[in-house]
Design a protein around this motif. Structure first.
Motif, short mmCIF file in Angstrom:
data_model
loop_
_atom_site.label_atom_id
_atom_site.label_comp_id
_atom_site.label_asym_id
_atom_site.label_seq_id
_atom_site.Cartn_x
_atom_site.Cartn_y
_atom_site.Cartn_z
N PHE A 17 29.63 -7.69 12.76
CA PHE A 17 28.58 -6.68 12.60
C PHE A 17 28.23 -6.13 13.98
O PHE A 17 27.92 -6.89 14.91
N VAL A 18 28.27 -4.80 14.12
CA VAL A 18 27.90 -4.14 15.37
C VAL A 18 26.60 -3.37 15.12
O VAL A 18 26.63 -2.32 14.46
N PRO A 19 25.44 -3.85 15.58
CA PRO A 19 24.17 -3.20 15.25
C PRO A 19 24.13 -1.75 15.74
O PRO A 19 24.62 -1.45 16.83
N VAL A 20 23.56 -0.86 14.92
CA VAL A 20 23.45 0.56 15.27
C VAL A 20 21.99 1.00 15.34
O VAL A 20 21.59 1.67 16.29
N ALA A 21 21.19 0.62 14.33
CA ALA A 21 19.80 1.08 14.31
C ALA A 21 18.94 0.18 13.43
O ALA A 21 19.45 -0.47 12.51
N GLU A 22 17.65 0.13 13.73
CA GLU A 22 16.71 -0.54 12.84
C GLU A 22 15.98 0.53 12.03
O GLU A 22 15.62 1.58 12.58
N GLU A 23 15.81 0.27 10.74
CA GLU A 23 15.17 1.28 9.90
C GLU A 23 14.21 0.61 8.94
O GLU A 23 14.38 -0.55 8.56
N PRO A 24 13.19 1.37 8.52
CA PRO A 24 12.28 0.82 7.51
C PRO A 24 12.84 1.07 6.11
O PRO A 24 13.45 2.11 5.85
N TYR A 25 12.64 0.10 5.22
CA TYR A 25 13.01 0.25 3.81
C TYR A 25 11.71 0.18 3.03
O TYR A 25 10.98 -0.82 3.10
N ASP A 26 11.39 1.25 2.30
CA ASP A 26 10.07 1.36 1.67
C ASP A 26 10.15 1.45 0.15
O ASP A 26 11.19 1.83 -0.40
N LEU A 27 9.06 1.09 -0.48
CA LEU A 27 8.95 1.23 -1.94
C LEU A 27 8.00 2.38 -2.23
O LEU A 27 6.86 2.39 -1.78
N VAL A 28 8.48 3.36 -2.98
CA VAL A 28 7.68 4.54 -3.33
C VAL A 28 7.25 4.40 -4.79
O VAL A 28 8.06 4.01 -5.64
N LEU A 29 5.98 4.70 -5.07
CA LEU A 29 5.49 4.58 -6.45
C LEU A 29 4.34 5.53 -6.68
O LEU A 29 3.76 6.07 -5.72
N ARG A 30 3.99 5.76 -7.95
CA ARG A 30 2.83 6.58 -8.25
C ARG A 30 1.57 5.80 -7.87
O ARG A 30 1.49 4.59 -8.10
N THR A 31 0.59 6.51 -7.32
CA THR A 31 -0.64 5.85 -6.88
C THR A 31 -1.28 5.06 -8.02
O THR A 31 -1.76 3.94 -7.83
N GLU A 32 -1.25 5.64 -9.23
CA GLU A 32 -1.88 4.97 -10.38
C GLU A 32 -1.22 3.62 -10.67
O GLU A 32 -1.85 2.71 -11.21
N ASP A 33 0.06 3.48 -10.28
CA ASP A 33 0.76 2.22 -10.55
C ASP A 33 0.38 1.11 -9.55
O ASP A 33 0.77 -0.05 -9.74
N LEU A 34 -0.36 1.47 -8.50
CA LEU A 34 -0.82 0.42 -7.57
C LEU A 34 -1.66 -0.62 -8.32
O LEU A 34 -1.66 -1.79 -7.97
N ASP A 35 -2.37 -0.17 -9.38
CA ASP A 35 -3.23 -1.09 -10.14
C ASP A 35 -2.59 -1.48 -11.47
O ASP A 35 -3.24 -2.11 -12.30
N ASN A 36 -1.34 -1.10 -11.69
CA ASN A 36 -0.67 -1.44 -12.95
C ASN A 36 -0.38 -2.94 -12.97
O ASN A 36 0.32 -3.46 -12.10
N PRO A 37 -0.93 -3.65 -13.97
CA PRO A 37 -0.71 -5.11 -14.01
C PRO A 37 0.76 -5.49 -14.12
O PRO A 37 1.16 -6.57 -13.70
N GLN A 38 1.58 -4.57 -14.66
CA GLN A 38 3.01 -4.82 -14.74
C GLN A 38 3.61 -5.06 -13.34
O GLN A 38 4.55 -5.83 -13.18
N LEU A 39 3.03 -4.38 -12.34
CA LEU A 39 3.60 -4.45 -10.99
C LEU A 39 2.92 -5.49 -10.10
O LEU A 39 3.46 -5.84 -9.04
N SER A 40 1.74 -5.96 -10.51
CA SER A 40 0.95 -6.79 -9.59
C SER A 40 1.69 -8.05 -9.12
O SER A 40 1.50 -8.47 -7.98
N PRO A 41 2.56 -8.69 -9.94
CA PRO A 41 3.25 -9.87 -9.41
C PRO A 41 4.07 -9.56 -8.16
O PRO A 41 4.24 -10.42 -7.30
#
Lengths: 635, 635
Positions: free
Chosen positions: A581-605
């Protein structure tokens, strides 16, 4: 090359032709009847109706704890005019006790006031037969308890025992003999040389047979020699109720199945209009049905479901296994060729108020598509596929309540999501994180279209050098939140020892360097383009720039197989294939979601998990990951 | 009589309280991990994530039968400008063969024209990697194959073997020990004295445990002695993961369960707001969970589903069993007491375009209500039942495709319908005839309301002396057909030897003759009334005229038990209870249906059956039946 003789018989027609051939060959319609003790009959199928031999209950019994009385003695009892029964005029009874002679009713203990001298005071009259369980209330002797052809469940055998049926006539357990064939086939745990294929189909088919109540044995692997196959087939047919002869069922050089079956008995069908599963052989040997099962694992599994399972149910006279169904909205376009029933494996999850179905890879060799499937969607031969968003009916492989709890992630693939999926399940068996890998951009589009809860993204905007957020603004607008999953290192995957001595992106234009790229829309592709632009390198100068793979692991596999010299990917993918492995760059990996789903119990775990220190330790131990900002909301 | 200490804890709260008690008692959250060969792992639950150890396929392979080529060699090939490859420039490959070194694509056999000198003519150019199955296409080494907490299916173990995982970490199989208690409880096959109850619950509970993948053993029956029960409980708890202590769980004299469990460990809950199943005990002994299971069989079965099954799933870390659901239209009013979850067993069938649910008898002792149930309908504690025709959601106990094939008969009961039900199932395992007994008039009303396909009727019109047709005219109008099922003899059921010497209807007014009647709306009731009117007998002069039973067999049972001296019924009912029979009248028993249903394929197996000579022979051999007009359309 000789003309292949594989037809496209529709499945229903194939089943009918096979049935006719079995009748003509004298195959038994049902397996024999055996008599077993009722305690051993669960899961077996009744071969005769079960008639009650005795009544249950066998006597008039008290249905309550209380006192047994003569109802006539209680006439006139009321709140203001209680009746007191002497201690000889009633009897204390418990639930289930026989009614004492002369008594015809029971008063609940709660409604009895005992007097000092042992009498019983009643403040209400009692009608005859109150709280009395009559003889035969449950089962009357001679009534029909169970019909023939009924698969016995725990309640059924209990009722049989109550009715005095201690031995039941049931169908013998059918025996399936699995015969793996092929010069290249090896036992699963053998050391494999190039070209060798582990025999996982026998394991699977035998387990499928046992799962529906049959016995199953597997013979040794038979080489591609028609004489040897014939000998093993004859021996298997002599003892089996169904022989499954694996592989060799297409029309290639080594495909002896159809010819061997034709010589040993008859071939009713060779080739069905079903995908996967097309080159199946349906026939007989002596008076035993034989299926030539295609060697691709998905074909093999579906061939069992479509052809073997109904026959095995018929042999015991039971209804064939049935899967529950549900309707779902298709996450993306699903093309399908006319003329074939197309059995598509789908992942399912509830997003908003709809179940969304995401098609999985369709290759007949991709067994993991069945492992990961929550449902099967059959596109019938007359239909040219479905549009994205269309409502379809799917056969369920998991319960809907489980599917309702599934977190649907579509987007870029990352091993941390796999790790999270396993950790979530370990904490709560009902919690599933299902991710489909379509690249970062595809994930954001799926989120926009309401097809997922979460889009995993690491999309670099070349104009700003910023990750993901500019795309979110452009595609998704305001009501969207972004949560950081990890930072990870991307680099060049190279063979052990880095034989071409690659040091950075600029070396990709070197003479004889074969690159393997990721697909358009993938974050890793955007990263490469950004780095190339920064270094002012023309992509056309890179050999293999146009060659696309869809995951980090596929890129690593291409390098490991020597089909390419390098590709951009994550450290974990390099480790998976023992690459450098020859390192090239560090990058962020993010999770995008609807704001309303921040409180969705399905996602809370998931949010709970991202906060756990032990989980972060495990992520960082994968190598190439930093959890410094894990779980942080960045928008 | 002492105050009963049985509370009404809602089920969810009871489960939570029990969980807390288990944690406090140190009960293990999961059973141990064991390692098993992959071939023995089906049905077990993974105790660790399964990561792929090797890739599948392990090499680039041909995905078709054909020839392997270098794609570069084919550039420019077209219909008009074919390219011919020399015999050293390609290699014949079968599906699954490794790609020969240097080759990067495969041409399907069907698209190759072999030349006389052994070359291969191609009429289309081939892109790189066409029909090539790449290394890792199915499984990439190190990828997450299965999460922890996954119940392994045949496809899963095949994928594990393909990925090189030959030994899997799974949860040990939990052991359930069933302890039957009670002085009156006998082994099922024992000769029963009055008051004895056969122990069918142990059989059922052990089978229920095995059905969900547990091991189960049953101890000897323990008498109602707290010391003895305690000793057996301690011994069972020492080896079990869950002890089911049957009966003695209500608060009567012999009900030691709660006290014994309290002394041996702790009682978290005694009494739940669930019907049937109310007096359940949830507790612990040492570090082992214990359930005091109510003795009524329906209560016992549901207690297992509601309390034991979720715990056993939790012990292996798997999702609890889940039943598919469907919506259905309620065939009749369903009252339910506030404060209790009411688990109602229902029969289901498709009538027109709706699934109709008919509630079955609700007594906790009526195990046949579970045997006959196609679904479970829970009326929650806050709901006071449902109206007829209301749409409800039911948990399915049978597949919807089976339910779609069910012939729904509501009306008068006759044994010939039972016989037909069994014969139909024997001929076709998917065909079910489900009959509910509500009397002739009730059946005609159900047919009017679209709740059944067929109403069985033998209603005598006193004004005309005609059967059924006048009622059909009045209730149902024109679009109704009537098909004769049988003629049958009705008579007085009397004890062996006819001790009161009854000769006909006029003897029913005799001194000391206790009659048992059928309910209003029953054809047999109408027949009695008609005969009484003809003989000018005042019903008030018959002792017991007001006493109603709902079936022939219930009338026979009342006579057999000595609760009555006689009642009107059919010969088969007399035979069922070893009674004598005084013939009174012959009557037709007819099937009423909508004219349009005469051609309904759902019903056609019934008409075929009624024409079968062997079926008619079996009917007449029941005694008291004539098939002279069976199958004849009389309107």
């Amino acid at each position: 090359m000789g003309s292949p003789f594989v037809s496209d018989v529709p499945a229903a027609q194939a089943l009918a032709a096979w049935r006719e051939a079995r009748v003509a060959a004298g195959c038994p319609g049902r397996v024999d009847v055996v008599r077993v003790p009722v305690g051993e009959a669960v899961g077996r199928v009744s071969a005769e109706p079960v008639w009650a031999v005795r009544s249950s209950p066998a006597f008039d019994a008290s249905a309550m704890d209380g006192i047994a009385v003569r109802s006539a003695d209680t006439v006139g009892a009321a709140e203001t005019t209680p009746v007191v029964l002497g201690c000889d005029d009633f009897e204390v009874v418990d639930t289930g006790d026989p009614l004492p002679p002369g008594c015809d009713a029971v008063v609940m203990r709660e409604h009895v006031h005992r007097t000092a001298d042992g009498g019983a005071e009643l403040r209400a009259a009692v009608p005859p037969y109150q709280h009395v369980r009559s003889i035969g209330e449950d089962i009357s002797a001679t009534e029909l308890l169970l019909p023939e052809g009924h698969r016995l469940r725990p309640v059924d055998v209990a009722a049989c025992a109550a009715a005095g049926a201690f031995e039941l006539a049931v169908r013998r357990v059918p025996l399936v003999v699995v015969v793996p064939t092929g010069d290249e086939i090896r036992p699963p745990a053998a050391d494999l040389a190039p070209g060798d294929i582990p025999d996982t189909n026998s394991l699977m088919l035998a387990a499928q047979a046992r799962e529906i109540g049959c016995a199953a044995t597997v013979t040794d692997i038979v080489p591609d020699d028609p004489e040897l196959i014939r000998a093993v087939l004859d021996e298997a047919a002599a003892r089996a109720d169904l022989v499954l002869l694996i592989a060799g069922s297409s029309a290639g050089r080594d495909d002896h199945t159809a010819r061997v079956v034709a010589r040993a008995g008859s071939v009713a069908v060779h080739g069905v209009a079903v995908r996967p599963g097309h080159p199946v052989v349906l026939g007989t040997t002596g008076a035993t049905p034989v299926i030539g099962v295609p060697g691709y694992p998905v074909s093999a599994a579906l061939t069992f479901d479509i052809f073997a399972a109904p026959l095995l149910a018929e042999l015991v006279g039971a209804a064939p296994p049935e899967r529950p169904t549900a309707t779902a909205r298709l996450a993306r376009k699903l093309p399908s060729a006319i003329g074939m029933d197309d059995w598509v494996r789908v992942r399912l999850g509830r997003v908003g108020d709809q179940v969304v179905a995401t098609p999985l890879p369709r290759g007949a060799g991709v067994l993991t598509s069945l492992v990961r499937a929550d449902g099967l969607l059959v596109v019938p031969s007359g239909v040219e596929g479905h549009h994205a968003g269309e409502t379809v009916r799917v056969d369920l492989l998991r319960g809907l309540r489980e599917i309702d709890r599934t977190i649907v992630a579509i987007g870029s693939h990352d091993l941390v999501l796999d790790l999270a999926a396993s950790a979530l399940r370990a904490a709560d068996p009902l919690c599933t994180l299902a991710s489909s890998n379509v690249g970062s951009l595809g994930g954001l589009v799926a989120l926009r279209d309401g097809l997922c809860h979460i889009a995993g993204s690491h999309l670099l905007d070349p104009a700003t050098g910023e990750y993901t957020l500019p795309y979110v603004d452009r595609l998704l607008g305001a009501d969207v939140a972004v949560v950081r999953l990890v930072h990870r290192t991307q680099g060049l995957l190279v063979r052990q020892g880095n034989p071409l001595g690659l040091k950075d992106i600029s070396d990709l234009t070197g003479e004889g360097v074969r690159y393997v790229n990721r697909q358009r829309g993938a974050g890793t592709r955007a990263l490469l383009d950004h780095e190339l632009a920064r270094a002012a390198i023309d992509p056309d100068r890179i050999q293999g720039y146009a060659r696309e793979e869809h995951t980090h692991l596929a890129v690593a596999a291409a390098v490991a197989a020597g089909r390419a010299d390098t590709g951009l990917g994550i450290l974990a993918a390099a480790r998976a294939f023992d690459l450098d492995f020859v390192p090239v760059a560090e990058e962020p990996y993010d999770l995008v979601l609807r704001t309303e789903d921040l409180d969705n119990p399905q996602l809370s775990p998931l949010w709970t998990l991202l906060d756990r220190a032990d989980f972060r330790v495990r992520v960082e131990s994968l190598g190439g990951y930093s959890c410094a900002e894990t779980g942080k909301r960045i928008r």
